[in-house]
Write a protein that holds these residues in place. Structure first.
Motif, PDB file in Angstrom:
ATOM      1  N   ARG A   8      -9.851   6.086  -3.339  1.00 36.78           N
ATOM      2  CA  ARG A   8      -9.805   7.190  -4.295  1.00 36.78           C
ATOM      3  C   ARG A   8      -8.364   7.654  -4.480  1.00 36.78           C
ATOM      4  O   ARG A   8      -7.656   7.910  -3.518  1.00 36.78           O
ATOM      5  N   MET A   9      -7.924   7.765  -5.724  1.00 36.48           N
ATOM      6  CA  MET A   9      -6.562   8.186  -6.011  1.00 36.48           C
ATOM      7  C   MET A   9      -6.464   9.696  -6.096  1.00 36.48           C
ATOM      8  O   MET A   9      -7.396  10.364  -6.562  1.00 36.48           O
ATOM      9  N   GLY A  10      -5.313  10.223  -5.682  1.00 38.86           N
ATOM     10  CA  GLY A  10      -5.039  11.628  -5.877  1.00 38.86           C
ATOM     11  C   GLY A  10      -4.732  11.906  -7.337  1.00 38.86           C
ATOM     12  O   GLY A  10      -4.540  10.981  -8.135  1.00 38.86           O
ATOM     13  N   VAL A  11      -4.650  13.176  -7.692  1.00 41.37           N
ATOM     14  CA  VAL A  11      -4.448  13.555  -9.092  1.00 41.37           C
ATOM     15  C   VAL A  11      -3.160  12.980  -9.652  1.00 41.37           C
ATOM     16  O   VAL A  11      -3.151  12.342 -10.706  1.00 41.37           O
ATOM     17  N   GLU A  12      -2.032  13.182  -8.970  1.00 39.84           N
ATOM     18  CA  GLU A  12      -0.750  12.711  -9.492  1.00 39.84           C
ATOM     19  C   GLU A  12      -0.671  11.198  -9.516  1.00 39.84           C
ATOM     20  O   GLU A  12      -0.093  10.605 -10.433  1.00 39.84           O
ATOM     21  N   GLU A  13      -1.258  10.560  -8.501  1.00 41.92           N
ATOM     22  CA  GLU A  13      -1.253   9.098  -8.471  1.00 41.92           C
ATOM     23  C   GLU A  13      -2.057   8.548  -9.648  1.00 41.92           C
ATOM     24  O   GLU A  13      -1.650   7.580 -10.298  1.00 41.92           O
ATOM     25  N   ARG A  14      -3.214   9.163  -9.928  1.00 38.91           N
ATOM     26  CA  ARG A  14      -4.038   8.710 -11.047  1.00 38.91           C
ATOM     27  C   ARG A  14      -3.324   8.946 -12.367  1.00 38.91           C
ATOM     28  O   ARG A  14      -3.368   8.103 -13.273  1.00 38.91           O
ATOM     29  N   ARG A  15      -2.648  10.082 -12.501  1.00 33.59           N
ATOM     30  CA  ARG A  15      -1.909  10.351 -13.728  1.00 33.59           C
ATOM     31  C   ARG A  15      -0.808   9.309 -13.937  1.00 33.59           C
ATOM     32  O   ARG A  15      -0.616   8.803 -15.047  1.00 33.59           O
ATOM     33  N   ARG A  16      -0.103   8.970 -12.863  1.00 36.01           N
ATOM     34  CA  ARG A  16       0.948   7.945 -12.974  1.00 36.01           C
ATOM     35  C   ARG A  16       0.366   6.605 -13.370  1.00 36.01           C
ATOM     36  O   ARG A  16       0.945   5.867 -14.168  1.00 36.01           O
ATOM     37  N   GLN A  17      -0.823   6.293 -12.803  1.00 31.06           N
ATOM     38  CA  GLN A  17      -1.464   5.026 -13.144  1.00 31.06           C
ATOM     39  C   GLN A  17      -1.829   4.987 -14.625  1.00 31.06           C
ATOM     40  O   GLN A  17      -1.574   3.998 -15.326  1.00 31.06           O
TER      41      GLN A  17
END
Length: 229
Positions: A8-17
């Motif tokens: 599961r990705m964190g919020v900022e990691e998912r946004r960067r992705q």
């Protein structure tokens, strides 16, 4: 042995992705032609989840443009060592690397894309131009550019943009030739203005004095002499 459980990705990691995925898609096709469904599919998530991180396509597009503009502005950073002509040629090489890799995205950045006319998009484009301007002026070793020198540098940056956009439309002129031509264009623009400004003339004479005969500026002089003969 893997369990197949997706981390599961964190919020900022998912946004960067998502920004990275969108930028990759925008680099291959016009942003107008890329849907949220495609972005979601490429990221391996659902469409509603994309909207959880970004209110809409425009906000994701602007975030992708921010990353692209930061990258493009960084292409003008160059060590202030050695002849100016060679430095500018390296800058143009990195600039066209970006254009080559992100054709539709570059066009969208410079032409506005789906966010045409928005203050956010205009500010991003202006930030790239200003970063390029500051880098070139720094290479010239000038703290307070005259009006004519500012005109030369800003005109050259605009010329590089328009040249790159025209090159993308069919790539009819070899890229390496255009990179050299743009360096020649800088010298030509500066020389014309120097004919009307003694301070700029002195600066240009010093730059040319440090240029090797086999450098880009020396090459231009040789071409002009052959043209005049």
């Amino acid at each position: 042995m893997t369990t197949g459980v997706r981390r599961r990705m964190g919020v900022e990691e998912r946004r960067r992705q998502l920004i990275g995925v969108a930028l990759e898609l925008f680099s291959r096709r016009s942003p107008d032609d890329v849907s949220i469904d495609e972005i979601a599919s490429a990221a391996g998530i659902s469409r509603p989840l994309v909207y959880h991180y970004f209110p809409g396509k425009l906000s994701l597009y602007e975030a992708a443009l921010q990353r692209a503009s930061d990258d493009l502005a960084g292409r003008f950073v160059e060590p202030r060592e050695g002849p100016l002509g060679a430095r500018l040629l390296r800058v143009m090489g990195r600039y066209f690397d970006f254009v080559d890799e992100h054709g539709p995205g570059f066009s969208a950045l410079m032409r506005g894309g789906p966010a045409v006319g928005s203050s956010r998009t205009n500010a991003l484009v202006d930030s790239v131009r200003q970063a390029a301007y500051e880098q070139i002026v720094a290479h010239l070793g000038v703290r307070e550019p005259s009006a004519r020198l500012e005109l030369v540098v800003r005109s050259w940056i605009s010329l590089a943009e328009s040249t790159a956009l025209l090159w993308l439309d069919g790539r009819r002129i070899p890229r390496a030739e255009l990179e050299v031509q743009l360096v020649h264009d800088f010298a030509a623009l500066a020389a014309v203005s120097a004919a009307h400004d003694e301070e700029l003339g002195a600066l240009l004479r010093e730059i040319f004095r440090q240029e090797p005969a086999d450098g880009p500026f020396g090459d231009l002089l040789g071409r002009l002499l052959r043209l005049a003969s």
